[in-house]
Design an enzyme around this catalytic site. Structure first.
Site, PDB file in Angstrom:
ATOM      1  N   ASP A   8       0.862  -1.176   0.000  1.00 58.73           N
ATOM      2  CA  ASP A   8       0.000   0.000   0.000  1.00 58.73           C
ATOM      3  C   ASP A   8       0.903   1.232   0.000  1.00 58.73           C
ATOM      4  O   ASP A   8       2.137   1.109  -0.027  1.00 58.73           O
ATOM      5  CB  ASP A   8      -0.924  -0.028   1.217  1.00 58.73           C
ATOM      6  CG  ASP A   8      -2.221   0.731   0.987  1.00 58.73           C
ATOM      7  OD1 ASP A   8      -2.349   1.403  -0.051  1.00 58.73           O
ATOM      8  OD2 ASP A   8      -3.106   0.678   1.859  1.00 58.73           O
ATOM      9  N   GLU A  10      -0.064   4.666   1.766  1.00 56.77           N
ATOM     10  CA  GLU A  10      -0.208   5.680   2.820  1.00 56.77           C
ATOM     11  C   GLU A  10       0.795   5.499   3.953  1.00 56.77           C
ATOM     12  O   GLU A  10       1.183   6.463   4.614  1.00 56.77           O
ATOM     13  CB  GLU A  10      -1.636   5.663   3.377  1.00 56.77           C
ATOM     14  CG  GLU A  10      -2.686   6.191   2.424  1.00 56.77           C
ATOM     15  CD  GLU A  10      -3.246   5.131   1.492  1.00 56.77           C
ATOM     16  OE1 GLU A  10      -4.219   5.414   0.771  1.00 56.77           O
ATOM     17  OE2 GLU A  10      -2.711   3.991   1.492  1.00 56.77           O
ATOM     18  N   HIS A  60      -2.354  -0.223  -3.931  1.00 59.63           N
ATOM     19  CA  HIS A  60      -2.841   1.121  -3.611  1.00 59.63           C
ATOM     20  C   HIS A  60      -3.613   1.750  -4.761  1.00 59.63           C
ATOM     21  O   HIS A  60      -3.123   1.789  -5.904  1.00 59.63           O
ATOM     22  CB  HIS A  60      -1.672   2.038  -3.254  1.00 59.63           C
ATOM     23  CG  HIS A  60      -2.080   3.472  -3.074  1.00 59.63           C
ATOM     24  ND1 HIS A  60      -2.758   3.915  -1.955  1.00 59.63           N
ATOM     25  CD2 HIS A  60      -1.938   4.549  -3.880  1.00 59.63           C
ATOM     26  CE1 HIS A  60      -3.002   5.207  -2.079  1.00 59.63           C
ATOM     27  NE2 HIS A  60      -2.518   5.621  -3.239  1.00 59.63           N
ATOM     28  N   HIS A 104      -1.756   1.305   6.625  1.00 61.87           N
ATOM     29  CA  HIS A 104      -2.234   2.420   7.447  1.00 61.87           C
ATOM     30  C   HIS A 104      -3.350   1.955   8.363  1.00 61.87           C
ATOM     31  O   HIS A 104      -3.925   0.880   8.161  1.00 61.87           O
ATOM     32  CB  HIS A 104      -2.746   3.550   6.550  1.00 61.87           C
ATOM     33  CG  HIS A 104      -3.801   3.083   5.594  1.00 61.87           C
ATOM     34  ND1 HIS A 104      -5.122   2.975   5.932  1.00 61.87           N
ATOM     35  CD2 HIS A 104      -3.705   2.665   4.301  1.00 61.87           C
ATOM     36  CE1 HIS A 104      -5.814   2.512   4.899  1.00 61.87           C
ATOM     37  NE2 HIS A 104      -4.964   2.316   3.891  1.00 61.87           N
ATOM     38  N   HIS A 115      -7.922   5.459   6.897  1.00 64.54           N
ATOM     39  CA  HIS A 115      -9.211   5.213   6.253  1.00 64.54           C
ATOM     40  C   HIS A 115      -9.368   3.704   6.106  1.00 64.54           C
ATOM     41  O   HIS A 115      -8.450   2.948   6.418  1.00 64.54           O
ATOM     42  CB  HIS A 115      -9.303   5.889   4.877  1.00 64.54           C
ATOM     43  CG  HIS A 115      -8.377   5.319   3.857  1.00 64.54           C
ATOM     44  ND1 HIS A 115      -7.034   5.614   3.821  1.00 64.54           N
ATOM     45  CD2 HIS A 115      -8.597   4.454   2.841  1.00 64.54           C
ATOM     46  CE1 HIS A 115      -6.460   4.966   2.823  1.00 64.54           C
ATOM     47  NE2 HIS A 115      -7.392   4.241   2.210  1.00 64.54           N
ATOM     48  N   GLU A 134      -8.181  -2.327   6.832  1.00 63.48           N
ATOM     49  CA  GLU A 134      -7.425  -3.078   5.836  1.00 63.48           C
ATOM     50  C   GLU A 134      -6.454  -4.058   6.482  1.00 63.48           C
ATOM     51  O   GLU A 134      -6.232  -5.162   5.969  1.00 63.48           O
ATOM     52  CB  GLU A 134      -6.699  -2.098   4.911  1.00 63.48           C
ATOM     53  CG  GLU A 134      -7.678  -1.261   4.110  1.00 63.48           C
ATOM     54  CD  GLU A 134      -7.050  -0.121   3.335  1.00 63.48           C
ATOM     55  OE1 GLU A 134      -5.911  -0.282   2.846  1.00 63.48           O
ATOM     56  OE2 GLU A 134      -7.696   0.941   3.213  1.00 63.48           O
TER      57      GLU A 134
END
Length: 277
Positions: A8, A10, A60, A104, A115, A134
């Site tokens: 990912d 972030e 991502h 994240h 998020h 996630e």
């Protein structure tokens, strides 16, 4: 040894803002190179531990962030979308371990760029009644497939969230959240050295995940920002309403993870919201 890396953005070293992680953002081109460098650190650690087959899934956003020429030559890249299994595309029981790079914390946490999958469109999620994002859903799905999540990198909030799910997972904090779009950054060389060392050490004797979870049904519940999204998703067999904005479904992982991907594609077709606001 076959290793799977879900990457990912972030939670990558140095990145703190939507401008760093969204195509078209003023610092996105730099951000995608930073992403590749964190992934490459994990690849080097896996090679040190004896990995002979390494798959990297660009997980991502558009899933076309890592430039193939920027990736370590020992790794293969899964790039683009749609993917039936999204952030876990290509993960199979043949893998000996999974690594999550750049992850994240979930929606509602005060972590960097926090998020759950779709920015503010998803307000909250639960797996069997437990708040999940996630990190937790990736961990549970990988376990159901029979692959242990061994190392996770991200900010300190992501690491704390991972530890709450499974304290045996080695975590590497590459930055420390000051707020949702601000962080105390670990120097890039230091952060990547820590990633490489953690992966090499953890994969020296990777654990084997139990597949028992795959035999029992789970319940996934999602609260959407939009009642329209929830209402539309009720047209999918097996989806039920908890309230006007909250839906749920039962099933076994990883099938439930794939179904959730369908929910997100439907939601994307109904909304046009930026992911961080």
């Amino acid at each position: 040894m076959r290793i799977y890396i879900s990457a990912d953005m972030e939670g990558v070293t140095g990145l703190v803002d939507a401008e760093d992680v969204q195509p078209g953002g003023r610092d996105y081109e730099r951000g995608r190179l930073m992403m590749a460098e964190d992934v490459n650190a994990a690849v080097r650690g896996a090679i040190t531990a004896g990995a002979t087959d390494i798959t990297v899934n660009d997980a991502h956003g558009p899933m076309r962030n890592i430039l193939p020429e920027s990736l370590h030559p020992a790794a293969r890249l899964i790039r683009g979308k749609p993917k039936h299994m999204g952030m876990l595309e290509g993960l199979s029981p043949e893998h000996d371990a999974m690594i999550c790079v750049g992850y994240h914390s979930r929606a509602g946490a005060l972590g960097v760029l926090s998020h759950s999958f779709m920015g503010h469109e998803i307000e909250d999620m639960w797996l069997d009644g437990r708040p999940v994002g996630e990190i937790g859903l990736a961990h549970a799905t990988a376990a159901a497939i029979g692959v242990a999540l061994t190392v996770l990198t991200g900010d300190d909030c992501a690491c704390t969230e991972m530890a709450a799910w499974d304290a045996s997972v080695r975590t590497v904090a590459v930055k420390y959240a000051r707020d949702r779009f601000a962080a105390d950054l670990r120097p890039a060389e230091e952060a990547r050295a820590a990633i490489e060392e953690a992966v090499a050490a953890r994969l020296s004797a990777p654990p084997k995940a139990s597949v028992a979870a795959a035999e029992a049904p789970s319940t996934l519940t999602v609260r959407w920002q939009s009642a329209s999204v929830a209402s539309t998703l009720l047209g999918i067999p097996g989806v039920t309403a908890a309230d006007t904005r909250t839906i749920q479904a039962q099933g076994t992982l990883p099938s439930l993870y794939r179904l959730f991907g369908v929910w997100m594609r439907v939601a994307s077709s109904l909304t046009n919201q930026p992911p961080y606001c």
